[in-house]
Scaffold this active site. Sequence first.
Site, short mmCIF file in Angstrom:
data_model
loop_
_atom_site.label_atom_id
_atom_site.label_comp_id
_atom_site.label_asym_id
_atom_site.label_seq_id
_atom_site.Cartn_x
_atom_site.Cartn_y
_atom_site.Cartn_z
N LEU B 31 0.83 -1.21 0.00
CA LEU B 31 0.00 0.00 0.00
C LEU B 31 0.86 1.25 0.00
CD1 LEU B 31 -2.32 -1.12 2.92
CD2 LEU B 31 -2.92 -1.15 0.50
N ASP B 147 11.17 0.22 -16.05
CA ASP B 147 9.71 0.24 -15.97
C ASP B 147 9.17 1.67 -16.11
OD1 ASP B 147 7.19 -0.87 -15.78
OD2 ASP B 147 7.15 -0.83 -13.60
#
Lengths: 251, 471
Positions: B31, B147
Amino acid sequence: MATNFWTSTHLKELLEQEEVDVVHNLDKQRGITLDDFKLIKLQMTNYIARLAQNVKVRQRVVATAVTYMRRVYTKRSMTEYDPRLLAPSCLYLAAKSEESTVQARLLVFYIKKIYPDERYRCEIKEILEMEMKILEALNYYLVVFHPYRSLPQLLQDAGMSDAIQLTWGIVNDTYRMDLILIHPPYLIGLACIYVASVLNEKDNTAWFEDLRVDMNVVKNIAMEILDFYDKQRTISDERVNAAMHKLGLRK
Amino acid sequence: MSNRSSGGNNRPEWLQQYDLIGKIGEGTYGLVFLAKIKSNRTKSIAIKKFKQSKDGDGVSPTAIREIMLLREINHENVVKLVNVHINHIDMSLYLAFDYAEHDLYEIIRHHRDKVNQAINQYTVKSILWQLLNGLNYLHSNWIMHRDLKPSNILVMGDGEEQGVVKIADFGLARIYQAPLKPLSDNGVVVTIWYRAPELLLGGKHYTSAVDMWAVGCIFAELLTLKPLFQGQEVKATPNPFQLDQLDKIFKVLGHPTVDKWPTLANLPHWQSDQQHIQGHKYDSPGLYSVVHLSPKNPAYDLLSKMLEYDPRKRITAAQALDHEYFRMEPLPGRNALVPPQPGEKIVNYPTRPVDTNTDFEGTASLQPAPQASGNQVAGGMGGPHVMGNRNIPRPMHMAGVQRMQQQNMAAYNLASQAGMGGTMNNPGNIPMQRGVAAQPHQQQQQQQQNQLRRKDGMGMPGYPQQKSRRF
């Protein structure tokens, strides 16, 4: 910077010999002397190397693991961080940071296999907990530089390409000492080449003088390595066992 | 040394320095929370919580990579890791970053869906320049990001660093100087729309050029507000052949040839002629028409060099920073969001949605939080942006978490102040940012600076100044 040594945390975190040679109070209370402290770290270096052979990771992972272990003991005591758990846990973490991940259960399996001594046994959970404690003790500085990479090039330049195996072995041996915590790896590498030159009776004075490095430091490191080789002959299993015994049983 | 909090206190000391605002993200790793530092209410922090990996293998390699790299690097255009915390009880790890209000995904979407208008040239150029500046720093330190995509490129909101671009999410990044294993061992990386053709064709030893391809895709997306190559991903393991993605690329850039890309012949999927990839024929390429640029436009020239098939010929970050495009008006600036021309329209981007239902312990109340509280704390955040209570994270216990030692934090903040050291690692000899200490009066002088910027060459260290550029 990840691979720029000159701006790295590795360089910034280098220590003085006097800072490394400190026996923690908790360990002193158990009667551990500076010699014992060094012996145990040496023993754990051998342990890490042996375990690494079994789980098949490369020398650089071993070198990083040993560096982690030695760094941790500049901050934490052996009483709180049992070497027999810290050593394999350092290998476990180093394998991750060197992109050669090894499963914890594999380590646990080989520890059982190669060390019948119960005191070396550990559980997966203990390794995972120790991994986090190591991260903290290392202050999350994980990038470690080693002398290996530049070695072939330097040897070729010095006209000593035939001495690569000898020199490589000497570099491996430097991890049995605390040199990696104190000196920049390139100086350690040069000192190993210096030792190899002495052993091979090759006069490399001119080549060394051409390098713009402080030869006094290189020679001092070389002397330490030679001293270590001398002393190592006198290290008996009894002495190691006695030192380990002072740590007592785990848990 | 460690000041572990005693059992009775279930708010560890490190946590007490923050006020939780809410949850702002969720990924496979864990999270992300938004918090404010109590001692400095203007400062927001994003706290990324890594879950312990399920297979019982300790700290996830992703977290290790991210910590390891971010602990060593320090650059204005790379997200700043301000703290790491460990909770020994549930074995979770927390990374605290300087918070960036915006990301390119949201900025592009806002223009496409809300404003219905292209992003202004100054903003596009400034974002691209800063992205390249950060990437050049990473590449010259042998770090590949692997990425890059719009959602990983953050832009700072209001404050002293307003409009500064930050490259984020280093979970896949790695050092590429001396890998112990082939790079492909980590599995295929890069979200497929931004994935370079050499990867799509099964290349194993790829280079930092894959990041430049992604930058090219992002550049085109900033111009058109649409992903450039929107292929349908084939979801299968391991590493399926992504024909549709290649098809989308070839349609725009034309068929690759061994003539122009000699190492193409060695790429596994090309060699084995997967799904008859070699036989597909494509019409003449039309990149310029897709991005609505004249082939003579320097922007087009730069873009086409980023989308060069042969990774060895593809432009590097250092070369790109030196491209003519950045020497033309409008010049790129530090505050990408606020154009220096007075009177130019400033787009107010929406702030990030915050789920205020989640508290810092990770437990969520089941009742929807009153929207007012969200607005209060997140600074005028629009009601509709508040996320629904989709997911209730499992409770976590924070007792017994150790705090970073003060002296170590000080040392950490000094990281890289020593400068770049060996210039050999800076191939293009591009002027680089050496820490952020150079902008102390940023906030007060924001407005004057905005107006002055064009005259004094932006007055920012590291920014291209026409006089000092080498041609």
